[in-house]
Scaffold this motif. Structure first.
Motif, PDB file in Angstrom:
ATOM      1  N   LEU A   1      30.236  36.534  50.216  1.00  0.00           N
ATOM      2  CA  LEU A   1      31.036  37.570  49.557  1.00  0.00           C
ATOM      3  C   LEU A   1      31.906  36.975  48.459  1.00  0.00           C
ATOM      4  O   LEU A   1      32.118  37.597  47.405  1.00  0.00           O
ATOM      5  N   ILE A   2      32.428  35.779  48.684  1.00  0.00           N
ATOM      6  CA  ILE A   2      33.203  35.113  47.635  1.00  0.00           C
ATOM      7  C   ILE A   2      32.335  34.914  46.399  1.00  0.00           C
ATOM      8  O   ILE A   2      32.770  35.136  45.259  1.00  0.00           O
ATOM      9  N   ASP A   3      31.096  34.494  46.602  1.00  0.00           N
ATOM     10  CA  ASP A   3      30.174  34.320  45.476  1.00  0.00           C
ATOM     11  C   ASP A   3      29.978  35.615  44.702  1.00  0.00           C
ATOM     12  O   ASP A   3      29.700  35.589  43.492  1.00  0.00           O
ATOM     13  N   LEU A   4      30.123  36.737  45.410  1.00  0.00           N
ATOM     14  CA  LEU A   4      29.960  38.050  44.766  1.00  0.00           C
ATOM     15  C   LEU A   4      31.296  38.639  44.311  1.00  0.00           C
ATOM     16  O   LEU A   4      31.369  39.808  43.935  1.00  0.00           O
ATOM     17  N   GLY A   5      32.347  37.828  44.372  1.00  0.00           N
ATOM     18  CA  GLY A   5      33.637  38.242  43.825  1.00  0.00           C
ATOM     19  C   GLY A   5      34.523  39.013  44.774  1.00  0.00           C
ATOM     20  O   GLY A   5      35.434  39.726  44.326  1.00  0.00           O
ATOM     21  N   ILE A   6      34.317  38.864  46.090  1.00  0.00           N
ATOM     22  CA  ILE A   6      35.093  39.621  47.076  1.00  0.00           C
ATOM     23  C   ILE A   6      35.686  38.675  48.115  1.00  0.00           C
ATOM     24  O   ILE A   6      34.981  37.820  48.674  1.00  0.00           O
ATOM     25  N   ALA A   7      36.970  38.817  48.372  1.00  0.00           N
ATOM     26  CA  ALA A   7      37.659  37.996  49.373  1.00  0.00           C
ATOM     27  C   ALA A   7      37.925  38.818  50.624  1.00  0.00           C
ATOM     28  O   ALA A   7      38.493  39.908  50.550  1.00  0.00           O
ATOM     29  N   VAL A   8      37.480  38.288  51.778  1.00  0.00           N
ATOM     30  CA  VAL A   8      37.831  38.866  53.072  1.00  0.00           C
ATOM     31  C   VAL A   8      38.543  37.778  53.873  1.00  0.00           C
ATOM     32  O   VAL A   8      38.450  36.598  53.562  1.00  0.00           O
ATOM     33  N   ARG A   9      39.228  38.172  54.915  1.00  0.00           N
ATOM     34  CA  ARG A   9      40.072  37.242  55.665  1.00  0.00           C
ATOM     35  C   ARG A   9      39.306  36.662  56.857  1.00  0.00           C
ATOM     36  O   ARG A   9      38.801  37.416  57.699  1.00  0.00           O
TER      37      ARG A   9
ATOM     38  N   ALA B   1      42.626  34.987  48.829  1.00  0.00           N
ATOM     39  CA  ALA B   1      42.671  35.962  47.733  1.00  0.00           C
ATOM     40  C   ALA B   1      42.929  35.266  46.398  1.00  0.00           C
ATOM     41  O   ALA B   1      43.994  35.414  45.788  1.00  0.00           O
ATOM     42  N   ARG B   2      41.942  34.541  45.937  1.00  0.00           N
ATOM     43  CA  ARG B   2      42.092  33.814  44.684  1.00  0.00           C
ATOM     44  C   ARG B   2      42.055  34.783  43.503  1.00  0.00           C
ATOM     45  O   ARG B   2      41.438  35.852  43.581  1.00  0.00           O
ATOM     46  N   PRO B   3      42.698  34.408  42.384  1.00  0.00           N
ATOM     47  CA  PRO B   3      42.673  35.272  41.192  1.00  0.00           C
ATOM     48  C   PRO B   3      41.245  35.602  40.782  1.00  0.00           C
ATOM     49  O   PRO B   3      40.358  34.744  40.796  1.00  0.00           O
ATOM     50  N   GLY B   4      41.036  36.866  40.445  1.00  0.00           N
ATOM     51  CA  GLY B   4      39.724  37.310  40.000  1.00  0.00           C
ATOM     52  C   GLY B   4      38.861  37.904  41.088  1.00  0.00           C
ATOM     53  O   GLY B   4      37.850  38.557  40.783  1.00  0.00           O
ATOM     54  N   LEU B   5      39.229  37.689  42.369  1.00  0.00           N
ATOM     55  CA  LEU B   5      38.461  38.251  43.472  1.00  0.00           C
ATOM     56  C   LEU B   5      38.996  39.628  43.845  1.00  0.00           C
ATOM     57  O   LEU B   5      40.206  39.873  43.775  1.00  0.00           O
TER      58      LEU B   5
END
Length: 370
Positions: free
Chosen positions: A327-335, A44-48
């Motif tokens: 998903l990270i590239d699209l600004g979303i963090a999943v576990r 969960a990096r900042p901005g995601l």
């Protein structure tokens, strides 16, 4: 409850070879400690947009923040025994127990770190589940047996080796979102065995129907966290519930002033009847959001494990690692969920979120494709 189809067990004793009739046995500390230590906050990096961490909000509710802020002027003095007792008394009243049956913690992680003080000969950890208890036991040189459940991840007490004198499981379980029946959990009790139930997410289930928090046994420990529901990950608050004799063993050698003034205030505040009523309302919201989220994910062709009772969902997709990175590239963090024993790279865990956040997740998955 029915027994899971074709459940399996794998054993990882540490450090000596141990024999279990009818079970595969492996000697040596073969567990990947880096995977056991991994938690969703890394993703969960900042901005995601955060679906990786199960904390419900970015900050505590206004009323709780106000109570904590009101104590800031007192941070120049040490917390005293009366404050600690007041917080234990509030927790005890919330669960129908006595203050002597409550041990306050600087977060659930501290509680897991205490488990080696019980000095078990063999600890059985039910998986897939939260990995911190196993890590704490392994790092203390305790022999650990993994009991791996296949989908649908239903608990079968017969799978636990009879000689395990410590058994650890979650309810509801992270990351499967399975809620075990209390009666099935209690069937794990044996003479000379301590049963540890991680109920970090129990207050996210309306009515807490399978919780053991209000039931006292001499050999059962229940762990509660305030991190998720109350957005207190940065303050570290939780507690053990159990027999005073067991709590004394867990607390042996603990540092003086283990909790600060703000932690004690938060624990007392969230144990009040009004706060408990608020958690119940929140649990009902979670249930509705979860049902909607399951339906929408399945419409995309995502396999979602059900029944699910926690504030998170376990997903299975054809290429989980690739999807997670896209998903990270699209600004979303999943576990990622391959760090949980028994799961692989095609498993992902997502927190239950509101409709607006889920809109973004659904659009991103649709854009990436499965």
């Amino acid at each position: 409850m029915t027994r899971a189809a074709h459940p399996r067990q794998t054993f990882w004793p540490v450090p000596l070879l141990q024999r279990h009739v009818g079970c595969a046995v492996m000697a040596g500390n073969s567990a990947d400690h880096a995977k056991l230590r991994y938690h969703g906050d890394v993703a969960a990096r900042p901005g995601l947009l955060d679906f990786a961490v199960n904390v419900r909000a970015a900050a505590p509710p206004d009323w709780l923040r106000a109570r904590l802020a009101a104590r800031l002027g007192e941070l120049g003095r040490y917390p005293d025994a009366a404050e600690e007792l007041a917080a234990r008394t509030a927790v005890a009243a919330r669960h129908g127990r006595t203050p002597e049956q409550v041990l306050l913690l600087a977060g659930a992680a501290e509680g897991f770190a205490m488990l080696p003080r019980l000095a078990p000969r063999l600890a059985a950890v039910i998986h897939p589940s939260f990995t911190e208890p196993e890590l704490a036991l392994r790092e203390a040189g305790i022999a650990v047996t993994r009991v791996l459940l296949d989908a649908p991840y239903l608990l079968d007490p017969a799978l636990v080796p009879a000689d395990a004198d410590l058994v650890v499981l979650g309810n509801p379980t992270n990351p499967t979102s399975v809620q075990h029946c209390a009666a099935t959990i209690l069937a794990l009790r044996r003479p000379g065995r301590v049963l540890v139930v991680d109920e970090a997410f129990a207050d996210a289930v309306a009515g807490e129907p399978e919780s053991l928090a209000r039931r006292s046994f001499p050999d059962v420990l229940v762990l509660r966290s305030l991190t998720k529901t109350w957005a207190l990950a940065g303050l570290r608050c939780g507690y053990w519930l159990g027999a005073p004799e067991l709590l004394a063993r867990l607390a042996h050698g603990r540092a003086h002033w283990p909790l600060g003034t703000l932690q004690l205030e938060a624990i007392a505040a969230t144990a009040t009847p009004s706060a408990v009523a608020e958690t119940e309302r929140s649990a009902k919201v979670i249930a509705a959001e979860r049902a909607s989220m399951i339906e929408r994910l399945r419409e995309l062709g995502v396999a979602v494990h059900t029944p699910a009772e926690g504030p998170f969902l376990l997903l299975r997709v054809p290429d989980g690692e690739l999807l997670r990175k896209r998903l990270i590239d699209l600004g979303i963090a999943v576990r990622r969920a391959d760090t949980f024993p028994g799961l692989d790279q095609n498993h992902l865990r997502v927190a239950v979120r509101d409709a607006q956040a889920v809109d973004r997740l659904i659009a991103a998955i649709a854009a990436v494709g499965l």
